[in-house]
Scaffold this motif. Sequence first.
Motif, short mmCIF file in Angstrom:
data_model
loop_
_atom_site.label_atom_id
_atom_site.label_comp_id
_atom_site.label_asym_id
_atom_site.label_seq_id
_atom_site.Cartn_x
_atom_site.Cartn_y
_atom_site.Cartn_z
N LEU A 96 0.85 -1.18 0.00
CA LEU A 96 0.00 0.00 0.00
C LEU A 96 0.89 1.24 0.00
O LEU A 96 1.78 1.35 0.85
N LYS A 97 0.67 2.17 -0.93
CA LYS A 97 1.45 3.41 -0.94
C LYS A 97 1.16 4.23 0.30
O LYS A 97 2.06 4.81 0.91
N ARG A 109 -7.95 1.39 5.24
CA ARG A 109 -8.37 2.00 3.97
C ARG A 109 -7.16 2.58 3.25
O ARG A 109 -6.31 3.22 3.87
N SER A 110 -7.13 2.38 1.94
CA SER A 110 -6.13 3.02 1.10
C SER A 110 -6.83 3.57 -0.13
O SER A 110 -7.57 2.86 -0.80
N GLY A 111 -6.59 4.84 -0.41
CA GLY A 111 -7.18 5.47 -1.58
C GLY A 111 -6.23 5.52 -2.75
O GLY A 111 -6.50 6.21 -3.74
N GLU A 112 -5.12 4.82 -2.66
CA GLU A 112 -4.14 4.78 -3.74
C GLU A 112 -4.00 3.36 -4.27
O GLU A 112 -4.45 2.41 -3.65
N ARG A 113 -3.34 3.25 -5.40
CA ARG A 113 -3.14 1.95 -6.04
C ARG A 113 -2.51 0.98 -5.04
O ARG A 113 -1.48 1.27 -4.44
N GLU A 124 -4.30 -5.89 -8.32
CA GLU A 124 -4.09 -4.48 -8.08
C GLU A 124 -5.39 -3.73 -8.26
O GLU A 124 -6.23 -4.13 -9.08
N GLY A 125 -5.56 -2.66 -7.51
CA GLY A 125 -6.74 -1.81 -7.65
C GLY A 125 -6.41 -0.40 -7.20
O GLY A 125 -5.42 -0.17 -6.51
N ASP A 126 -7.26 0.55 -7.60
CA ASP A 126 -7.01 1.96 -7.29
C ASP A 126 -7.28 2.29 -5.83
O ASP A 126 -6.78 3.29 -5.32
N SER A 127 -8.09 1.50 -5.15
CA SER A 127 -8.32 1.71 -3.72
C SER A 127 -8.65 0.37 -3.07
O SER A 127 -9.08 -0.57 -3.74
N MET A 128 -8.44 0.30 -1.77
CA MET A 128 -8.69 -0.94 -1.05
C MET A 128 -9.25 -0.62 0.33
O MET A 128 -8.82 0.32 0.98
N ILE A 129 -10.22 -1.40 0.75
CA ILE A 129 -10.78 -1.31 2.10
C ILE A 129 -10.80 -2.71 2.67
O ILE A 129 -11.18 -3.65 1.99
N PHE A 130 -10.37 -2.83 3.95
CA PHE A 130 -10.39 -4.13 4.60
C PHE A 130 -10.93 -3.99 6.01
O PHE A 130 -10.40 -3.23 6.82
#
Length: 164
Positions: A96-97, A109-113, A124-130
Motif C-alpha cells: 500500500l502506498k 483503507r487506502s485510496g491509492e493503487r 491491483e486496484g485503485d483503492s482498497m478497504i479491509f
Amino acid sequence: MLRPCLGMGLLAIAAAALSQTATESEDGGGMSAFGKMIPLGFVNEDVTVPSFSDGKASSLLTAKTLTRLDDTLLKAENVVVEIYGKTPAETLRVELKSANYHMDEKILRSGERSRVARADFEMEGDSMIFDTTQSVGSMKGRVRTLIFDSGSVSGKSEGSQPSN
C-alpha cells in the motif's frame, strides 16, 4: 463471467490471509493496542511490527512512516504486510502506498493503487478497504488480476492433470 468470480475469490483469499495479521482479540489487542502506544502526532520512521502465532512468525508489517493522527486514526506510508504461509509459495504480500487504519472501527483503507500478491496471483486496484473484524475486503477502480500457474501453491503442475 468467470473473471469476476475469480477476482472475488482471490480477494477473499487475500482478505482471509490479511485477517490473520489484523485479527484483534476481544481485550483490544492487535494493531489497535499497538497504535495506542504511539505518541499522538509523532512521525515514526522505518517501522517494523512482527506478529507471532504459536511461537512462530506469522506476519510482518513494515512502513516507511507511521503516525497517530488522533485517538482513533493511524496513517502509514509505503506499507508492506507479509503474511507467512506454510510454504514460501503460500506467503501473501500486500503493498500500500499509503493507508489509514481506524482503530475503533478496525478498518484499513487506502485510496491509492494497492497490490496483493502470492506465488499464484497478483491483484491491483485503485483503492482498497479491509474490515479486520469481518475479514472482508474490497478493491475498486481499474482492478487487475493476473493468475499464474496455480501448481506453485497446490503442488500439482499442469502436466500432471488428467487430459479430457
